[in-house]
Every structure is written in C-alpha cells, then in structure tokens.
Design a protein around this motif. Structure first.
Motif, PDB file in Angstrom:
ATOM      1  N   ALA B  35       0.841  -1.204   0.000  1.00  0.00           N
ATOM      2  CA  ALA B  35       0.000   0.000   0.000  1.00  0.00           C
ATOM      3  C   ALA B  35       0.871   1.247   0.000  1.00  0.00           C
ATOM      4  O   ALA B  35       0.518   2.284  -0.563  1.00  0.00           O
ATOM      5  CB  ALA B  35      -0.902   0.005   1.236  1.00  0.00           C
ATOM      6  N   CYS B  36       2.069   1.118   0.621  1.00  0.00           N
ATOM      7  CA  CYS B  36       2.953   2.274   0.754  1.00  0.00           C
ATOM      8  C   CYS B  36       4.380   1.784   0.893  1.00  0.00           C
ATOM      9  O   CYS B  36       4.629   0.742   1.527  1.00  0.00           O
ATOM     10  CB  CYS B  36       2.564   3.070   2.010  1.00  0.00           C
ATOM     11  SG  CYS B  36       3.690   4.417   2.386  1.00  0.00           S
ATOM     12  N   LYS B  63       4.894  -1.414   3.455  1.00  0.00           N
ATOM     13  CA  LYS B  63       3.763  -1.750   4.338  1.00  0.00           C
ATOM     14  C   LYS B  63       2.780  -2.619   3.541  1.00  0.00           C
ATOM     15  O   LYS B  63       2.309  -2.227   2.459  1.00  0.00           O
ATOM     16  CB  LYS B  63       3.069  -0.446   4.784  1.00  0.00           C
ATOM     17  CG  LYS B  63       3.589   0.179   6.045  1.00  0.00           C
ATOM     18  CD  LYS B  63       4.917   0.909   6.059  1.00  0.00           C
ATOM     19  CE  LYS B  63       5.299   1.967   5.163  1.00  0.00           C
ATOM     20  NZ  LYS B  63       5.700   3.275   5.731  1.00  0.00           N
ATOM     21  N   ILE B  92       3.568  -6.471  12.384  1.00  0.00           N
ATOM     22  CA  ILE B  92       2.845  -5.377  13.035  1.00  0.00           C
ATOM     23  C   ILE B  92       1.943  -6.013  14.088  1.00  0.00           C
ATOM     24  O   ILE B  92       1.100  -6.851  13.745  1.00  0.00           O
ATOM     25  CB  ILE B  92       2.036  -4.562  12.004  1.00  0.00           C
ATOM     26  CG1 ILE B  92       2.966  -3.846  11.024  1.00  0.00           C
ATOM     27  CG2 ILE B  92       1.107  -3.575  12.698  1.00  0.00           C
ATOM     28  CD1 ILE B  92       2.260  -3.143   9.877  1.00  0.00           C
ATOM     29  N   ALA B  94       0.205  -4.152  16.447  1.00  0.00           N
ATOM     30  CA  ALA B  94      -0.935  -3.263  16.751  1.00  0.00           C
ATOM     31  C   ALA B  94      -0.906  -2.125  15.738  1.00  0.00           C
ATOM     32  O   ALA B  94       0.165  -1.784  15.216  1.00  0.00           O
ATOM     33  CB  ALA B  94      -0.841  -2.699  18.164  1.00  0.00           C
ATOM     34  N   GLY B  95      -2.067  -1.581  15.438  1.00  0.00           N
ATOM     35  CA  GLY B  95      -2.114  -0.501  14.472  1.00  0.00           C
ATOM     36  C   GLY B  95      -3.427   0.249  14.576  1.00  0.00           C
ATOM     37  O   GLY B  95      -4.427  -0.312  15.066  1.00  0.00           O
ATOM     38  N   SER B  96      -3.427   1.504  14.143  1.00  0.00           N
ATOM     39  CA  SER B  96      -4.708   2.234  14.095  1.00  0.00           C
ATOM     40  C   SER B  96      -5.570   1.469  13.097  1.00  0.00           C
ATOM     41  O   SER B  96      -5.132   1.151  11.977  1.00  0.00           O
ATOM     42  CB  SER B  96      -4.461   3.668  13.641  1.00  0.00           C
ATOM     43  OG  SER B  96      -4.946   3.882  12.317  1.00  0.00           O
ATOM     44  N   ALA B  98      -8.032   2.270  11.272  1.00  0.00           N
ATOM     45  CA  ALA B  98      -8.267   2.978   9.999  1.00  0.00           C
ATOM     46  C   ALA B  98      -7.065   2.785   9.075  1.00  0.00           C
ATOM     47  O   ALA B  98      -7.224   2.563   7.870  1.00  0.00           O
ATOM     48  CB  ALA B  98      -8.500   4.458  10.268  1.00  0.00           C
ATOM     49  N   TYR B  99      -5.836   2.827   9.643  1.00  0.00           N
ATOM     50  CA  TYR B  99      -4.650   2.675   8.792  1.00  0.00           C
ATOM     51  C   TYR B  99      -4.507   1.237   8.300  1.00  0.00           C
ATOM     52  O   TYR B  99      -4.216   0.996   7.122  1.00  0.00           O
ATOM     53  CB  TYR B  99      -3.390   3.104   9.555  1.00  0.00           C
ATOM     54  CG  TYR B  99      -2.156   3.075   8.685  1.00  0.00           C
ATOM     55  CD1 TYR B  99      -1.224   2.044   8.776  1.00  0.00           C
ATOM     56  CD2 TYR B  99      -1.949   4.077   7.732  1.00  0.00           C
ATOM     57  CE1 TYR B  99      -0.122   1.999   7.950  1.00  0.00           C
ATOM     58  CE2 TYR B  99      -0.833   4.039   6.901  1.00  0.00           C
ATOM     59  CZ  TYR B  99       0.077   3.001   7.014  1.00  0.00           C
ATOM     60  OH  TYR B  99       1.177   2.961   6.183  1.00  0.00           O
ATOM     61  N   TRP B 102      -6.843   0.747   5.578  1.00  0.00           N
ATOM     62  CA  TRP B 102      -6.337   1.400   4.353  1.00  0.00           C
ATOM     63  C   TRP B 102      -5.310   0.496   3.656  1.00  0.00           C
ATOM     64  O   TRP B 102      -5.338   0.327   2.427  1.00  0.00           O
ATOM     65  CB  TRP B 102      -5.704   2.742   4.697  1.00  0.00           C
ATOM     66  CG  TRP B 102      -5.057   3.386   3.519  1.00  0.00           C
ATOM     67  CD1 TRP B 102      -5.673   3.991   2.464  1.00  0.00           C
ATOM     68  CD2 TRP B 102      -3.649   3.417   3.240  1.00  0.00           C
ATOM     69  NE1 TRP B 102      -4.741   4.402   1.548  1.00  0.00           N
ATOM     70  CE2 TRP B 102      -3.493   4.070   2.005  1.00  0.00           C
ATOM     71  CE3 TRP B 102      -2.508   2.962   3.915  1.00  0.00           C
ATOM     72  CZ2 TRP B 102      -2.235   4.291   1.424  1.00  0.00           C
ATOM     73  CZ3 TRP B 102      -1.262   3.172   3.335  1.00  0.00           C
ATOM     74  CH2 TRP B 102      -1.136   3.837   2.106  1.00  0.00           C
ATOM     75  N   ASN B 106      -5.805  -1.434  -0.133  1.00  0.00           N
ATOM     76  CA  ASN B 106      -4.894  -1.070  -1.231  1.00  0.00           C
ATOM     77  C   ASN B 106      -3.921  -2.177  -1.625  1.00  0.00           C
ATOM     78  O   ASN B 106      -2.989  -1.942  -2.397  1.00  0.00           O
ATOM     79  CB  ASN B 106      -4.126   0.206  -0.860  1.00  0.00           C
ATOM     80  CG  ASN B 106      -5.026   1.430  -0.982  1.00  0.00           C
ATOM     81  OD1 ASN B 106      -5.274   1.905  -2.089  1.00  0.00           O
ATOM     82  ND2 ASN B 106      -5.577   1.885   0.141  1.00  0.00           N
TER      83      ASN B 106
ATOM     84  N   ILE C  45       6.111   6.448  -1.440  1.00  0.00           N
ATOM     85  CA  ILE C  45       5.335   6.144  -2.653  1.00  0.00           C
ATOM     86  C   ILE C  45       4.137   5.339  -2.181  1.00  0.00           C
ATOM     87  O   ILE C  45       4.285   4.325  -1.494  1.00  0.00           O
ATOM     88  CB  ILE C  45       6.200   5.348  -3.654  1.00  0.00           C
ATOM     89  CG1 ILE C  45       7.358   6.227  -4.132  1.00  0.00           C
ATOM     90  CG2 ILE C  45       5.384   4.816  -4.822  1.00  0.00           C
ATOM     91  CD1 ILE C  45       8.434   5.479  -4.895  1.00  0.00           C
ATOM     92  N   PHE C  69      -0.232   1.787  23.571  1.00  0.00           N
ATOM     93  CA  PHE C  69      -0.478   2.025  22.142  1.00  0.00           C
ATOM     94  C   PHE C  69      -1.774   2.798  21.902  1.00  0.00           C
ATOM     95  O   PHE C  69      -1.788   3.754  21.111  1.00  0.00           O
ATOM     96  CB  PHE C  69      -0.522   0.701  21.352  1.00  0.00           C
ATOM     97  CG  PHE C  69      -0.772   0.940  19.890  1.00  0.00           C
ATOM     98  CD1 PHE C  69      -2.048   0.816  19.341  1.00  0.00           C
ATOM     99  CD2 PHE C  69       0.265   1.362  19.066  1.00  0.00           C
ATOM    100  CE1 PHE C  69      -2.274   1.088  18.002  1.00  0.00           C
ATOM    101  CE2 PHE C  69       0.041   1.642  17.728  1.00  0.00           C
ATOM    102  CZ  PHE C  69      -1.221   1.499  17.192  1.00  0.00           C
ATOM    103  N   ILE C  87       0.025   4.604  11.920  1.00  0.00           N
ATOM    104  CA  ILE C  87       0.343   4.379  13.343  1.00  0.00           C
ATOM    105  C   ILE C  87       0.396   2.870  13.522  1.00  0.00           C
ATOM    106  O   ILE C  87      -0.648   2.214  13.640  1.00  0.00           O
ATOM    107  CB  ILE C  87      -0.709   4.970  14.305  1.00  0.00           C
ATOM    108  CG1 ILE C  87      -1.131   6.386  13.898  1.00  0.00           C
ATOM    109  CG2 ILE C  87      -0.182   4.965  15.743  1.00  0.00           C
ATOM    110  CD1 ILE C  87      -2.306   6.921  14.699  1.00  0.00           C
ATOM    111  N   ALA C  89       2.614  -0.622  15.276  1.00  0.00           N
ATOM    112  CA  ALA C  89       3.550  -1.013  16.333  1.00  0.00           C
ATOM    113  C   ALA C  89       4.231  -2.327  15.989  1.00  0.00           C
ATOM    114  O   ALA C  89       3.583  -3.267  15.505  1.00  0.00           O
ATOM    115  CB  ALA C  89       2.804  -1.159  17.658  1.00  0.00           C
TER     116      ALA C  89
END
Lengths: 112, 112, 112
Positions: B35-36, B63, B92, B94-96, B98-99, B102, B106, C45, C69, C87, C89
């Motif tokens: 995605a990025c 990512k 990963i 833990a993560g937001s 929404a992210y 996303w 993608n 990117i 977190f 965000i 972790a």
C-alpha cells in the motif's frame, strides 16, 4: 499469516556520531555478530534525567541471528560512549531464504 | 500486551540506487503488493564473499499484508540487481484500525 | 530464540513536515507516552484514492510500552494533519535491560 518467527532479527542501536556508528558497525561485522549494519542519520527527541532533549544521532539497523543478541549487546556496551545505549531487537517473521542463509553464513554460531 | 499479531507487517529491502528503489517501490504499489513504500538513503557495512564492504544503499520500508510476502518477494527478486537482495518481514502487532484497513483496501487478496 | 515478547515496542508514524514531526514527537515525550522518538526524512510512494503518489515525509520511530499504544494512537490522531495517519507497532523481543528499564521509567503507567 501465523505468528511464525524465524531465528533472525534486526537490532536497533543509536550512536552520538557517524564515527561511533562506523566503529560499532565494523566491529559487529568483523566479529561475526552481524552480517550487515545499515546506518542512518536521525534526529532524536527524548527525556533524560527529567529534561526533554533533542540531538542528532545515527541509527544502526543490525541484521543478525537473535541467539547472538546477548553477545552483540555486550560488544555494543563495550564500545559505546553512552551510559545506557539503545539496544533493542525486533523479530524477522519471514524472509527470502537466500538472504536469511546469507545472514546465517556470515555470523558466528552461538556456543552456549 | 499479549503477543498478538495482526495480518500486517513491514518488509525491508535495500537497493543499490534511488532509481532502483523507485522502480521496485512503484511496481509493488502498482501491482497492489504494497500500500505504501518509504525510501531512505543509508550507509551499509556488510560482509560479502569474506570481505568487509561499505556502500551507499537505499532502504525500502514496505507496508503490506504478510500473506503477500511470497508474491512480494518474487516481484523484488524479479526486478532487483542483486544476486541476494535483502527481503525480510517484521510483524505489526498493533495498528490504528483505519490505517490497517487502508493497507487492506490497497493490496490484493492472496488467492492461494 | 523463543518467540519471547517484551512489554515494549516501537511505533511507526509518518508526518507531512518536520514541524509536524517535532510537535507530535515532543507531545508524546512530554506526556510520557514515549521515552524517545527518532525522526528521519523519507520519500514515500503510496496509493491514495486510486492514484499512485510520491511525497516527502518524516518517519517517526517511537520507543514505548505497547500497553500505551491506544493512548499514544489517540494523541497522534488528535495532533496529526492526515485523515488516516500511519500508526503501527512492532514488538521488541529482546533489549538491553538497562535500556528497557529507562523506557519504563520515562513513560506513564497505563491505568486501565
């Protein structure tokens, strides 16, 4: 993706100068405690003895076998100018087998 | 914090030039294998065929979903100039949400 | 190396400017949601609303206790200019005990 873990990991260390980064990185590779060390100039914001500080530092990303963490940590502490240097390991959960083999061939075996 | 693991991770790859970094990063994002991708100029110290070397490289932080690691790895190897490129994945934990969503929206689904 | 996990981790966040990076990093350290934040200029990117984009960003590497977190994530979202900031972790599986203790002494306890 199961939470599979390999025997490999990356170790993060920060130093106060590019020279210190190079000395530590070279010592780790030469003594086969790391196969590769990547160095990046960074800006660090941190609390030390109650005060917020901002300094330029150099981030080392050290590729190794996790069983060498203790010996690697001792070598960093031996060479480092800080009283309490950052030495933290993150797990590699998957990797190209050829690259992991390359790490394995370029670091010492851990004689327990 | 339980050692919870998400389906997501970051994959680290280094390249020999910013152009190679851009080609690989763009190909991974366009083919929805990432995605990025973040690219950072770095200095690398490593052992290759018994010699200690120091070169400038470019570190990619990719990512993605960890289930895409094999397909992502194949794409990097296809495009990369090195015989044995660094391709390693970190989990990963833990993560937001929404992210993470996303990232999920993608990248392609892994048709096993 | 068993897949041991410590209570600590690094959290990755990217920002659109060095000023935003410094505001967020300082707020996290001052509010004891992080002991240290490292900031690195990067090139990103990524795919956003179907388009491939390339922008300069600033990568924060935040050292903290993973139980913080959620609170850390809320603080970043509160201060961040993006609709969906990165965000994520990653787990620290080993660390110099003195350094991990230093993180512990410089972040707040999580009152559940």
């Amino acid at each position: 993706m199961s939470d599979s873990v390999t025997d490999y990991g990356i170790v993060l260390v920060t130093t106060s100068s590019p020279e210190e980064a190079k000395v530590i990185a070279s010592a780790l590779v030469e003594s086969q405690l790391a196969a590769c060390v990547t160095v990046i100039p960074v800006q660090s914001i941190y609390r030390w003895q109650g005060e917020i500080n901002e300094d330029q530092e150099w981030q080392l990303i050290i590729k190794t076998r996790l069983e060498l963490f203790r010996a690697l940590s001792d070598k960093v502490i031996e060479l480092h100018s800080y009283e309490v240097p950052e030495i933290i390991a993150l797990p590699i959960v998957a990797g190209s087998q050829a690259y992991l083999n390359w790490i394995g061939e370029n670091v010492r075996l851990n004689k327990c």
